[in-house]
Scaffold this active site. Structure first.
Site, PDB file in Angstrom:
ATOM      1  N   GLY A 287       0.834  -1.172  -0.028  1.00 48.82           N
ATOM      2  CA  GLY A 287       0.031  -0.028   0.036  1.00 48.82           C
ATOM      3  C   GLY A 287       0.836   1.330   0.070  1.00 48.82           C
ATOM      4  N   SER A 288       0.417   2.178   0.656  1.00 40.68           N
ATOM      5  CA  SER A 288       1.009   3.449   0.579  1.00 40.68           C
ATOM      6  C   SER A 288       2.576   3.645   1.154  1.00 40.68           C
ATOM      7  CB  SER A 288       0.157   4.602   1.318  1.00 40.68           C
ATOM      8  OG  SER A 288      -1.116   4.582   0.892  1.00 40.68           O
ATOM      9  N   THR A 289       2.867   2.741   1.839  1.00 42.96           N
ATOM     10  CA  THR A 289       4.321   2.860   2.112  1.00 42.96           C
ATOM     11  C   THR A 289       5.132   2.704   0.949  1.00 42.96           C
ATOM     12  OG1 THR A 289       4.252   0.503   2.699  1.00 42.96           O
ATOM     13  CG2 THR A 289       3.995   1.931   4.530  1.00 42.96           C
TER      14      THR A 289
END
Lengths: 576, 112
Positions: A287-289
């Site tokens: 995801g956003s990491t």
């Protein structure tokens, strides 16, 4: 003058004695000369006894010399059914000591075998009670038993050893050639009573002990990580979770917590699923990491600057006939804000500006899609497809951390590279191997893999990542008194039933480092399938804060900002 | 002369026999001590396990919070101070441990 009858008697006695001596001489001749060779062999066989002795397995210590795994000799009881007159009586005697039903023991003792194990690897105290109880046909031998005195602490990293002292998982398996004691045949000389006689020539034969392994793990930080993870998993009713704490400068792992835990002292009946070290054997969509690395690539390739304006399309953009959403409607924002507010659309636009080839090259440069080569078994490489296998949506998906599989270890290693001025280190869990006498056999030194990103870009990126915590999605990761840089991540999981993204199964994560200007710790927190709340900023960021806060205090890292004293007025008055 | 030779031979023989007996006796003693050593090593390992289990952070935390009623320090109750070599040393009270440590951090030629 001796009389005739007396003389006769003397002769008779002399003849008897002579006959006796002749018999003895004959026997001696027979034994010492005729049967000499044969009997010498026989005697040797009775005096000497060759036994195979296994040197004890080495111990495992944490970085401060705390024992994490150790071998202790414990008693095992065997029976020789043939030499037992009263099996049921013996069984009745043994039953209360062994805590086994008398019937069970009796059944074993009545078997038509020359040797049976009655109970193996007992408590040392039970062994002492058995020794005080001389029973014919029952014997006690000592066997090496592996103990993990801290119970479930660090279980996934330590692994465990089997019944015959062979390493089966984790450190126990990876370092088995060092830990394992040497097996040696030892010849003992015994006297008529079966006692061991000191052998001729005075040379001692003792099998060498296995080497001791000293880890980079700190028992206290490991405990902090496990405790905080456990609390978070319980509070969010999650399936499990992972916390890894790493030293960015060296790549040394300080803690690696996997939840749910298991007790390596009792692994029987526990499935492989439970003891697999999921921090490096399982991949997930981050995801956003992942936006950290898209941003790193964009900064280094000079595609973006922190102040570059990006249009957020009001939270709604069509890519390859699918819609990409943002969690809030955003208009114009700076590139720094794209990362800080975790804008999917901004990140997709950044990735588009980079192009497929460059994005792929950068992800590989940060170590995604290859093993970190940590010294633990079972690591997987993760999944980063080559651009020729990408679909029309792939570039956009990868930019927001989908269509890519990473391990939590890869993620924290890559972020540690940013914390370490751009140098990607090889993570490791063992710092030293010493022999029985304490001499160093192997010393692990920090190993640089490469420098994917320049120190200038790292400084810019670090400022942006600090903003994630001070005024972005990661505010709950803030550690009072210290500057924190990091990124939240919330990834939907693929529902195994439907094959598409699930609406309620997710992974919340936070990855970051602290203190941002002189990083001592890089930490990743992954919470798997939290039920109460999905957002990484809500479920994982607070775990980061609590772990980092306690670990920094334990390590004696002083805070960079003035801290408000928490003194009571009474203690202040008491001061002169 | 003859008697002397016989006595010397007897003495040598006795010495030899005494030596053999002594070797066997000490041999048994060594074996007994070895058995004792193994038992003591075993006891050491058992105690090591006990010590390690008793000092495990999980148990210490449980005892501290449950039995002794201790609580983790609140924010601001623990303050870590970075000691830099140029920090002002205590004056007029003679050298303290702190001063000695600080002086050692300085290069030799700077120490007055």
């Amino acid at each position: 003058m001796v009389s005739a009858p007396r003389r006769g008697r003397c002769i008779v006695v002399a003849l008897f004695l002579l006959a006796g001596f002749v018999v003895v001489l004959f026997r001696l001749f027979n034994l010492q000369i005729l049967q000499a060779a044969e009997l010498t062999v026989k005697a040797d066989r009775q005096h000497r006894k060759a036994v195979s002795v296994q040197g004890p397995r080495g111990s495992i210590f944490d970085r401060n010399g705390k024992v994490l795994a150790i071998n202790v000799d414990v008693p095992s009881v065997f029976g020789v059914p043939a030499s037992l007159d009263d099996p049921s009586g013996v069984a009745r005697h043994l039953s209360p000591v062994l805590h086994v039903r008398a019937g069970e023991i009796e059944r074993k003792l009545k078997q038509e075998r020359s040797f049976v194990w009655i109970a193996r690897k007992l408590d040392p105290e039970q062994g002492r009670r058995l020794e005080r109880m001389p029973l014919e046909g029952i014997g006690v031998v000592m066997e090496g038993q592996r103990f993990y005195p801290k119970g479930p602490l660090l279980s996934h990293v330590l692994g465990f050893a089997g019944m015959d002292s062979q390493g089966l998982e984790g450190i126990e398996r990876r370092y088995d050639p060092y830990l394992r004691g040497e097996k040696q045949m030892v010849v003992l000389q015994r006297d008529a009573l079966g006692r061991t006689v000191f052998p001729k020539g005075l040379h001692e034969q003792t099998p060498s002990t296995g080497h001791n392994v000293i880890l980079t793990i700190d028992e206290v930080i490991q405990y902090i990580a496990e405790k905080e993870l456990e609390e978070a998993v319980t509070a969010t009713r999650a399936k499990g979770g992972i916390v890894i704490v790493m030293e960015p400068r060296t790549g040394a792992i300080l803690a690696m917590a996997v939840n749910p835990r298991f007790d390596p002292n009792a692994v029987q009946g526990i499935s492989a699923d439970r003891w697999r070290n999921r921090a490096l054997t399982d991949t997930y969509e981050p995801g956003s990491t992942m936006k950290i690395f898209v941003a790193a690539a964009a900064l280094e390739e000079k595609v973006m600057e922190p102040g570059t304006l990006v249009y957020g399309e009001n939270g709604h953009m069509v890519v390859a006939r699918t819609v990409i959403h943002d969690h809030e409607r955003m208009g114009w924002m700076t590139f720094a804000q794209v990362v800080q507010r975790s804008s999917n659309i901004g990140s997709v636009k950044t990735a588009t500006a980079l192009g497929e080839e460059r994005l792929y090259r950068w992800l590989r440069a940060f170590g995604f899609g290859e093993r970190t080569e940590i010294d633990l078994p079972g690591e997987v490489a993760g999944l980063v497809k080559e651009p020729r296998d990408w679909g029309r949506r792939s570039l956009a998906s990868i930019a927001i951390g989908q269509e890519i599989g990473v391990t939590p270890l890869q993620l924290v290693t890559a972020v540690a590279a940013i914390a370490n001025g751009g140098w990607l280190m090889k993570p490791h869990t063992v710092s030293e191997i010493r022999d029985e006498k304490g001499r160093v056999v192997v010393r692990a030194s920090p190993q640089v893999r490469r420098q994917p990103i320049s120190p200038e870009s790292v400084r810019t990126l670090s400022k942006i990542l600090e903003g994630v915590v001070t005024h972005g999605t990661g505010s709950k990761a803030a550690v009072p008194g210290y500057r924190v840089a990091g990124k939240t991540g919330t990834a939907q999981k693929i529902d195994p039933k439907t094959g598409s993204y699930s609406s309620n199964l997710s992974v919340g994560s936070f990855v970051g480092y602290v203190p941002a200007d002189d990083p001592r710790l890089a930490v990743v927190v992954v919470i798997d399938e939290p039920q109460t709340e999905a957002w990484g900023g809500v479920v994982a960021a607070p775990v980061f804060r609590r772990v980092a806060e306690q670990a920094l205090q334990y390590l004696g890292v002083s805070s960079q900002e003035p801290v408000k004293l928490a003194m009571t007025s009474r203690s202040e008055m008491a001061r002169p | 002369m003859k008697t002397l030779t016989v006595i010397a031979a007897m003495a040598l023989l006795l010495l030899y026999v005494w030596e053999r007996v002594e070797i066997v006796r000490i041999g048994y003693q060594v074996e007994r001590l070895k058995v004792k050593k193994v038992a003591l090593e075993r006891e050491r390992d058992e105690l090591q396990v006990k010590l390690s289990a008793l000092t495990s952070p999980e148990r210490i935390a449980r005892v501290a919070t449950g039995k002794l009623g201790l609580v983790p320090p609140e924010r601001g109750q623990v303050i870590l101070v970075d000691l830099k070599p140029e920090a002002p040393a205590h004056r007029g009270r003679g050298p303290t441990m702190l001063d000695v440590k600080l002086a050692r951090n300085e290069p030799m030629w700077k120490v007055p």
